[in-house]
Design an enzyme around this catalytic site. Structure first.
Site, mmCIF file in Angstrom:
data_model
loop_
_atom_site.group_PDB
_atom_site.id
_atom_site.type_symbol
_atom_site.label_atom_id
_atom_site.label_comp_id
_atom_site.label_asym_id
_atom_site.label_seq_id
_atom_site.Cartn_x
_atom_site.Cartn_y
_atom_site.Cartn_z
ATOM 1 N N LYS A 106 18.225 75.238 10.138
ATOM 2 C CA LYS A 106 17.821 74.199 11.075
ATOM 3 C C LYS A 106 18.479 74.481 12.420
ATOM 4 C CE LYS A 106 18.121 69.992 9.530
ATOM 5 N NZ LYS A 106 16.802 69.652 10.116
ATOM 6 N N GLU A 115 22.133 66.652 13.269
ATOM 7 C CA GLU A 115 21.345 66.664 12.034
ATOM 8 C C GLU A 115 22.253 66.795 10.817
ATOM 9 O OE1 GLU A 115 17.155 68.589 13.723
ATOM 10 O OE2 GLU A 115 18.684 69.879 12.844
#
Length: 279
Positions: A106, A115
């Site tokens: 990610k 995140e």
């Protein structure tokens, strides 16, 4: 005019988001995490359709996801405003690539630090993506590992990454190259570091010791993540690995980096689900 392939991808994202929300969103939840990226727009739309509880508060992973929450008429709350001891019922987020063991890359949208904060604060992280992100090993199609770095440490970190076997770690530019490096919500830079495809735990277990490490450029997912995170100047690494939320709960803790399930929208309109063995 949108191409048919682009339309298929958007339809795949929407289908995956709707199925993930159907399976994992609890209308009675107090707090829900919302990640970043184009797929998450469909997640928020699906939540808005399903939610009848105006008291749910949604924790965004960055500026973009907060705007999506607000635009949907839902209530955002900053991560650092969560009351002490509270956890998220679930966190929904996307991924740039997912392997057979549900490890994720990610950070393509430069929100990896927040995140990871949100994923680890949730009882479970549920990943939503389209079929292009489904690969047997990380760094198969996605070319590099995003790494969030203090600007003053860029050259030091790049040198350390080369020593680990990365060929050409580069600082990511903003949309306009003349404006210089892209800055994260923390005012840090992103280094994109290419490596050879990463090995799963099963791969590492079957490999000889001499076949792994900087000499060969072959790394296990967790080993490389730990080594990069240990470099002075690195805030966070865009490899999400280790335990998932259910595994953490089993040992009396909460939150994990890995998803308990990944929902892939397929090009034919179906949804493929990869779930952890304990999910």
């Amino acid at each position: 005019m949108a191409t048919s392939a682009a339309v298929d991808i958007e339809a795949a994202k929407k289908a995956a988001a709707e199925r993930a929300v159907q399976d994992h969103f609890d209308p009675n939840a107090k707090y829900v995490g919302i990640g970043s990226g184009t797929t998450i727009i469909y997640v928020v739309d699906a939540i808005k359709e399903k939610s009848t509880n105006p008291h749910i508060q949604f924790v965004p992973t960055g500026y973009q996801s907060r705007q999506v929450i607000v635009a949907a008429g839902l209530t955002p709350i900053a991560f650092d405003s969560l009351p002490s001891g509270e956890v998220l019922e679930v966190a929904f987020d996307g991924a740039d690539e997912v392997d057979d063991e549900l490890n994720c890359i990610k950070g393509g949208g430069a929100c990896l630090f927040q995140e990871k904060l949100v994923a680890e604060k949730a009882k479970k992280f549920v990943c939503v993506a389209d079929y292009r992100k489904d690969q047997s090993r990380l760094l198969t199609q996605w070319a590099s590992i995003p790494i969030e770095v203090a600007p003053i440490a860029v050259h030091t970190v790049q040198s350390a990454l080369v020593a680990l076997g990365s060929s050409t770690p580069v600082v990511r530019n903003g949309i306009l190259a003349k404006s210089g490096p892209l800055k994260t919500d923390q005012d840090f830079f992103i280094i994109d570091a290419p490596f050879k495809p990463l090995l799963t735990r099963a791969d590492v277990a079957s490999a000889a010791d001499g076949d792994l490490g900087a000499r060969t450029g072959k790394w296990g997912v967790e080993d490389l993540a730990e080594r990069i995170k240990a470099i002075t100047g690195v805030l966070e690494v865009g490899i999400f690995c280790g335990r998932n939320g259910l595994e953490a709960e089993a040992v009396g803790e909460h939150g994990g980096q890995k998803p308990v399930a990944v929902y892939f929208g397929m090009s034919d309109g179906t949804v493929k689900v990869k779930a952890a063995t304990n999910a």
